[in-house]
Write an enzyme that holds these catalytic residues in place. Structure first.
Site, short mmCIF file in Angstrom:
data_model
loop_
_atom_site.label_atom_id
_atom_site.label_comp_id
_atom_site.label_asym_id
_atom_site.label_seq_id
_atom_site.Cartn_x
_atom_site.Cartn_y
_atom_site.Cartn_z
N LEU A 1 0.53 -0.99 0.05
CA LEU A 1 -0.14 -0.15 -0.22
C LEU A 1 0.77 1.31 -0.03
O LEU A 1 2.01 1.37 0.46
CB LEU A 1 -0.88 -0.09 1.32
CG LEU A 1 -1.90 -1.04 1.18
CD1 LEU A 1 -2.86 -1.04 2.46
CD2 LEU A 1 -2.86 -1.23 0.22
N HIS B 1 -3.53 4.20 -2.40
CA HIS B 1 -4.57 3.57 -1.56
C HIS B 1 -5.08 4.39 -0.50
O HIS B 1 -6.28 4.24 -0.17
CB HIS B 1 -3.99 2.34 -1.10
CG HIS B 1 -3.17 1.52 -2.17
ND1 HIS B 1 -1.94 1.06 -2.28
CD2 HIS B 1 -3.79 0.64 -3.21
CE1 HIS B 1 -1.64 0.32 -3.46
NE2 HIS B 1 -2.63 0.05 -3.89
P1 AMP Z 1 -3.81 -2.19 -6.64
O1 AMP Z 1 -3.49 -2.33 -5.48
O2 AMP Z 1 -2.54 -1.63 -7.46
O3 AMP Z 1 -4.61 -3.18 -7.32
O4 AMP Z 1 -4.91 -0.90 -6.45
C1 AMP Z 1 -5.81 -0.89 -5.73
C2 AMP Z 1 -6.64 0.25 -6.01
O5 AMP Z 1 -5.92 1.39 -5.74
C3 AMP Z 1 -7.25 0.43 -7.53
O6 AMP Z 1 -8.54 0.68 -7.33
C4 AMP Z 1 -6.24 1.47 -8.11
O7 AMP Z 1 -6.60 2.15 -9.13
C5 AMP Z 1 -5.96 2.05 -6.82
N1 AMP Z 1 -4.98 3.08 -7.01
C6 AMP Z 1 -3.46 2.56 -7.26
N2 AMP Z 1 -2.53 3.33 -7.54
C7 AMP Z 1 -3.29 4.65 -7.29
C8 AMP Z 1 -2.81 6.00 -7.11
N3 AMP Z 1 -1.57 6.44 -7.44
N4 AMP Z 1 -4.00 6.78 -7.25
C9 AMP Z 1 -5.16 6.44 -7.06
N5 AMP Z 1 -5.33 5.35 -6.93
C10 AMP Z 1 -4.67 4.42 -6.99
#
Ligand code: AMP
Length: 281
Positions: free
Chosen positions: A33, A37
């Protein structure tokens, strides 16, 4: 904060919340995270009485030659971050619990899951849609939060939620970026110091594309070429796609007449990065 690993326990907790009339916000993640996140967690806490964060590195959304085995896992730091954000539950099911022996049902995503990321990563969005549907059914949230960073994922999740009438409101939060514009991502930790500097080129290219549209450019190919040329200046960067697409269908446009989204996938060394920017002409 409760850490729950069992699906049954998670369902029981969520049932209890509902009985008490408390709304449930849900932030599904794959862990490692960061503040991207964190911003989803804060958006969820503002809007809902209680918030569940899930961490599940979903095997079915990774291709055979992708980085499932080496995807970063950092449970202790993740739990600390969730505690700092005052989350109510951290849900961490095992792959065996989510996909028990004999599991044989998948969601097939249509055209929007086959272009762009779906073309480079066949089956990826079927894996995403399936796990999101499974998690939705366990947690049954009122509101679920997704990041705009994964633009195509938000389109796929929105479509599925409508198509299957899931009683969940989907909220999309803006991309959180580092100082040089690099979108925060769990995969950024794979970048060497040198590669980390190069990675700033994705946001620069998106800005360049936006600037060209702002100057009146309506030919999508010209905008795409401007982004591509800028990235080509970085020898360590390899472009997988750089496109100007319709916001909803994700089909490439030739003429920019309405709001579009600029989308990039670029490899920096061994690390694959994606980013996007919606632009109004
Ligand atoms: P992940 O753990 O990469 O699967 O991401 C989990 C959630 O966090 C997903 O909805 C992603 O789009 C969101 N997320 C990941 N990186 C970012 C970021 N830099 N800004 C905003 N949301 C993010």
């Amino acid at each position: 904060m409760k850490i729950i690993k069992s699906i049954r326990q998670m369902q029981k907790w969520a049932d209890g919340q509902r009985r008490r009339g408390k709304s449930i916000g849900f932030v599904p993640t794959m862990g490692a995270l960061h503040d991207g996140h964190g911003s989803l967690m804060r958006a969820a806490a503002r809007r809902c009485d209680s918030v569940v964060v899930s961490i599940f590195v979903n095997p079915t959304q990774f291709g055979p030659n992708e980085d499932y085995a080496r995807y970063p896992r950092d449970a202790e730091n993740d739990a600390a971050l969730c505690r700092r954000e005052k989350m109510d539950v951290l849900f961490m099911p095992t792959a065996e619990a989510v996909y028990p022996e004999g599991h044989d049902t998948k969601i097939r995503v249509g055209r929007i899951g086959e272009v762009l990321e779906g073309a480079v990563r066949p089956g990826h969005f079927s894996g995403v849609a399936t796990v999101v549907a499974i998690l939705f059914e366990i947690v049954r949230p009122d509101v679920a939060f997704f990041g705009q960073k994964d633009y195509q994922q938000t389109v796929v999740v929105n479509r599925m939620t409508r198509d299957l009438n899931f009683p969940v409101k989907i909220v999309v939060s803006p991309t959180v970026r580092e100082k040089d514009g690099l979108a925060m991502s769990s995969r950024n930790r794979f970048l060497s110091a040198e590669e980390r500097k190069t990675a700033g080129v994705l946001f620069k290219a998106l800005q360049k594309g936006k600037e060209r549209i702002g100057q009146g450019e309506r030919d999508a190919a010209a905008v795409r070429d401007a982004m591509t040329l800028l990235i080509l200046e970085e020898p360590a960067a390899r472009i997988e796609y750089a496109v100007v697409a319709n916001l909803e269908t994700l089909e490439e446009v030739s003429e920019i007449k309405e709001r579009v989204v600029l989308l990039l996938a670029v490899r920096i060394g061994r690390t694959r990065l994606i980013d996007n920017l919606p632009v109004r002409p």
